[in-house]
Write a protein that holds these residues in place. Sequence first.
Motif, PDB file in Angstrom:
ATOM      1  N   GLU A 122       0.840  -1.201   0.000  1.00  0.00           N
ATOM      2  CA  GLU A 122       0.000   0.000   0.000  1.00  0.00           C
ATOM      3  C   GLU A 122       0.876   1.252   0.000  1.00  0.00           C
ATOM      4  OE1 GLU A 122      -3.194  -0.009  -0.391  1.00  0.00           O
ATOM      5  OE2 GLU A 122      -4.247  -1.369   0.959  1.00  0.00           O
ATOM      6  N   LYS A 123       0.446   2.262  -0.753  1.00  0.00           N
ATOM      7  CA  LYS A 123       1.147   3.538  -0.794  1.00  0.00           C
ATOM      8  C   LYS A 123       0.309   4.556  -0.043  1.00  0.00           C
ATOM      9  CE  LYS A 123       3.311   2.482  -5.254  1.00  0.00           C
ATOM     10  NZ  LYS A 123       3.469   2.889  -6.674  1.00  0.00           N
ATOM     11  N   ILE A 124       0.709   4.831   1.193  1.00  0.00           N
ATOM     12  CA  ILE A 124      -0.145   5.630   2.062  1.00  0.00           C
ATOM     13  C   ILE A 124       0.664   6.258   3.187  1.00  0.00           C
ATOM     14  CG2 ILE A 124      -0.713   3.605   3.484  1.00  0.00           C
ATOM     15  CD1 ILE A 124      -3.551   4.781   3.762  1.00  0.00           C
ATOM     16  N   ASP A 125       0.403   7.529   3.466  1.00  0.00           N
ATOM     17  CA  ASP A 125       0.955   8.192   4.638  1.00  0.00           C
ATOM     18  C   ASP A 125      -0.057   8.085   5.767  1.00  0.00           C
ATOM     19  OD1 ASP A 125       3.118   8.876   3.109  1.00  0.00           O
ATOM     20  OD2 ASP A 125       2.543  10.978   2.845  1.00  0.00           O
ATOM     21  N   VAL A 126       0.414   8.157   7.006  1.00  0.00           N
ATOM     22  CA  VAL A 126      -0.470   7.994   8.163  1.00  0.00           C
ATOM     23  C   VAL A 126      -0.269   9.143   9.146  1.00  0.00           C
ATOM     24  CG1 VAL A 126      -1.166   6.506  10.073  1.00  0.00           C
ATOM     25  CG2 VAL A 126      -0.385   5.479   7.925  1.00  0.00           C
ATOM     26  N   ILE A 127      -1.383   9.779   9.504  1.00  0.00           N
ATOM     27  CA  ILE A 127      -1.371  10.825  10.530  1.00  0.00           C
ATOM     28  C   ILE A 127      -2.000  10.247  11.787  1.00  0.00           C
ATOM     29  CG2 ILE A 127      -2.022  13.189  11.099  1.00  0.00           C
ATOM     30  CD1 ILE A 127      -0.320  12.876   8.529  1.00  0.00           C
ATOM     31  N   ILE A 128      -1.248  10.185  12.862  1.00  0.00           N
ATOM     32  CA  ILE A 128      -1.743   9.666  14.139  1.00  0.00           C
ATOM     33  C   ILE A 128      -1.873  10.829  15.104  1.00  0.00           C
ATOM     34  CG2 ILE A 128      -1.280   8.102  16.068  1.00  0.00           C
ATOM     35  CD1 ILE A 128       0.504   6.500  14.052  1.00  0.00           C
ATOM     36  N   VAL A 129      -3.087  11.045  15.590  1.00  0.00           N
ATOM     37  CA  VAL A 129      -3.335  12.147  16.526  1.00  0.00           C
ATOM     38  C   VAL A 129      -3.646  11.565  17.896  1.00  0.00           C
ATOM     39  CG1 VAL A 129      -4.662  14.218  17.024  1.00  0.00           C
ATOM     40  CG2 VAL A 129      -4.263  13.542  14.646  1.00  0.00           C
ATOM     41  N   ALA A 186     -13.021  21.622   1.474  1.00  0.00           N
ATOM     42  CA  ALA A 186     -13.160  23.061   1.214  1.00  0.00           C
ATOM     43  C   ALA A 186     -14.599  23.523   1.369  1.00  0.00           C
ATOM     44  CB  ALA A 186     -12.653  23.380  -0.186  1.00  0.00           C
ATOM     45  N   THR A 187     -15.556  22.629   1.141  1.00  0.00           N
ATOM     46  CA  THR A 187     -16.972  23.003   1.249  1.00  0.00           C
ATOM     47  C   THR A 187     -17.634  22.426   2.499  1.00  0.00           C
ATOM     48  OG1 THR A 187     -17.544  21.137  -0.187  1.00  0.00           O
ATOM     49  CG2 THR A 187     -17.300  23.287  -1.231  1.00  0.00           C
ATOM     50  N   ILE A 188     -17.212  21.240   2.910  1.00  0.00           N
ATOM     51  CA  ILE A 188     -17.831  20.588   4.077  1.00  0.00           C
ATOM     52  C   ILE A 188     -17.208  21.068   5.379  1.00  0.00           C
ATOM     53  CG2 ILE A 188     -18.265  18.372   5.211  1.00  0.00           C
ATOM     54  CD1 ILE A 188     -19.879  18.868   2.661  1.00  0.00           C
ATOM     55  N   GLY A 189     -15.925  21.357   5.348  1.00  0.00           N
ATOM     56  CA  GLY A 189     -15.240  21.729   6.579  1.00  0.00           C
ATOM     57  C   GLY A 189     -14.862  20.492   7.371  1.00  0.00           C
ATOM     58  N   HIS A 190     -14.794  20.637   8.686  1.00  0.00           N
ATOM     59  CA  HIS A 190     -14.337  19.559   9.550  1.00  0.00           C
ATOM     60  C   HIS A 190     -15.509  18.919  10.296  1.00  0.00           C
ATOM     61  CE1 HIS A 190     -10.140  21.667   9.629  1.00  0.00           C
ATOM     62  NE2 HIS A 190     -10.408  21.099   8.473  1.00  0.00           N
ATOM     63  N   TYR A 191     -15.180  18.017  11.212  1.00  0.00           N
ATOM     64  CA  TYR A 191     -16.214  17.330  11.985  1.00  0.00           C
ATOM     65  C   TYR A 191     -16.910  18.300  12.932  1.00  0.00           C
ATOM     66  CZ  TYR A 191     -14.375  12.789  10.488  1.00  0.00           C
ATOM     67  OH  TYR A 191     -13.992  11.708   9.738  1.00  0.00           O
ATOM     68  N   PRO A 192     -18.250  18.259  13.000  1.00  0.00           N
ATOM     69  CA  PRO A 192     -18.966  19.100  13.965  1.00  0.00           C
ATOM     70  C   PRO A 192     -18.574  18.702  15.395  1.00  0.00           C
ATOM     71  CG  PRO A 192     -20.475  18.197  12.324  1.00  0.00           C
ATOM     72  CD  PRO A 192     -19.164  17.471  12.160  1.00  0.00           C
ATOM     73  N   ILE A 193     -18.504  19.662  16.281  1.00  0.00           N
ATOM     74  CA  ILE A 193     -18.130  19.372  17.668  1.00  0.00           C
ATOM     75  C   ILE A 193     -19.321  19.483  18.618  1.00  0.00           C
ATOM     76  CG2 ILE A 193     -15.737  20.077  17.310  1.00  0.00           C
ATOM     77  CD1 ILE A 193     -16.424  22.736  18.659  1.00  0.00           C
ATOM     78  N   GLU A 249     -13.658  13.980  18.224  1.00  0.00           N
ATOM     79  CA  GLU A 249     -13.952  14.954  17.182  1.00  0.00           C
ATOM     80  C   GLU A 249     -12.858  16.015  17.087  1.00  0.00           C
ATOM     81  OE1 GLU A 249     -16.476  16.144  20.823  1.00  0.00           O
ATOM     82  OE2 GLU A 249     -15.593  14.366  19.924  1.00  0.00           O
ATOM     83  N   HIS A 250     -12.278  16.397  18.216  1.00  0.00           N
ATOM     84  CA  HIS A 250     -11.196  17.385  18.227  1.00  0.00           C
ATOM     85  C   HIS A 250      -9.902  16.779  17.663  1.00  0.00           C
ATOM     86  CE1 HIS A 250     -13.393  20.466  20.484  1.00  0.00           C
ATOM     87  NE2 HIS A 250     -13.933  19.463  21.151  1.00  0.00           N
ATOM     88  N   ALA A 251      -9.646  15.506  18.002  1.00  0.00           N
ATOM     89  CA  ALA A 251      -8.462  14.831  17.461  1.00  0.00           C
ATOM     90  C   ALA A 251      -8.563  14.704  15.943  1.00  0.00           C
ATOM     91  CB  ALA A 251      -8.308  13.460  18.103  1.00  0.00           C
ATOM     92  N   LEU A 252      -9.744  14.334  15.456  1.00  0.00           N
ATOM     93  CA  LEU A 252      -9.942  14.206  14.016  1.00  0.00           C
ATOM     94  C   LEU A 252      -9.754  15.546  13.316  1.00  0.00           C
ATOM     95  CD1 LEU A 252     -13.044  11.840  13.956  1.00  0.00           C
ATOM     96  CD2 LEU A 252     -10.714  11.262  13.266  1.00  0.00           C
ATOM     97  N   ASN A 253     -10.296  16.592  13.887  1.00  0.00           N
ATOM     98  CA  ASN A 253     -10.178  17.916  13.267  1.00  0.00           C
ATOM     99  C   ASN A 253      -8.740  18.418  13.268  1.00  0.00           C
ATOM    100  OD1 ASN A 253     -12.864  18.107  12.569  1.00  0.00           O
ATOM    101  ND2 ASN A 253     -13.466  19.196  14.424  1.00  0.00           N
ATOM    102  N   LYS A 254      -7.992  18.063  14.303  1.00  0.00           N
ATOM    103  CA  LYS A 254      -6.573  18.442  14.322  1.00  0.00           C
ATOM    104  C   LYS A 254      -5.850  17.764  13.165  1.00  0.00           C
ATOM    105  CE  LYS A 254      -3.266  20.698  16.440  1.00  0.00           C
ATOM    106  NZ  LYS A 254      -3.319  22.174  16.622  1.00  0.00           N
ATOM    107  N   GLY A 255      -6.200  16.491  12.911  1.00  0.00           N
ATOM    108  CA  GLY A 255      -5.613  15.786  11.792  1.00  0.00           C
ATOM    109  C   GLY A 255      -6.016  16.384  10.460  1.00  0.00           C
TER     110      GLY A 255
END
Length: 270
Positions: free
Chosen positions: A28-35, A169-176, A71-77
């Motif tokens: 697999e060709k993939i980068d990983v962001i761990i928050v 760009a249109t949806i934004g991030h996860y609602p908190i 939700e905050h961890a996901l948005n930070k990512g």
Amino acid sequence: MNEIVLLIPHFNNPLGLIASLMSIGSTEKIDVIIVDDGSTKHGIDEIATRNAFTANGKLVFIYLDINKGIEHALNKGLEYISKNIEYKFVARLDCGDLCTGKRFEIQEIFLKENPEIKLVGSNVVAVNTKGVFLYNINMPINDKEIKNKMYFNSMLIHPTIMFSSEILATIGHYPINHKYAEDYAFFFAIIKKYKVANINQYLLQIEINENGISLSGRRQQVKSRINIIKGNFYFGYYPIYGLLRNYILLYTPYKLILFLKKKLNNEISN
């Protein structure tokens, strides 16, 4: 830098994180962001974590000072991902859940071959915390059915998804403001503007922890779903039935719900 980036939130589960990374195929060709969401007991062992990751990509670790919630961890990512425009696709995975086969390659090919689809999930195999099989979960495949049945419950399983980064760009991030149902609210925002789908393959094994959310947490999750349905309500069969269904779930013991879910999903699988 790869075109796909995988976002994994972490909280006090380093062994689950390592297991999840080990399940990603080496091709697999993939980068990983761990928050890390301010782990208080069991933090991340970066050396062991890097050793567990054999795919073609890099690992990025982001640490929150205090535990704020997924939700905050996901948005930070997502903030990090939004600043790196080379990423064309964003995938999700939760600690303890295991990828099967060439999951990310399959999803990337699907999205590239179906450019009108901006988010895709898949079927899953559910096991308990000891790895014992519970049931298969088969999701609706086409956009129309997913959008209709979203009023019952989420028709997209969060750790299975991959979506086009352009939608941020249109949806934004996860609602908190929808505790324990941030993914459900996020998906509703997406399906109002874009087409979605599920691949009819088992691309993930998810871990069901029957004690993972407290009773009060489960009730809050259902309450959040009810508020989301109300916020997207129109007078029709699916929203009306969805509201009634979730009000019933609000007062139904979770053990009974789990029993019925096992029975129903096993019957469908058979």
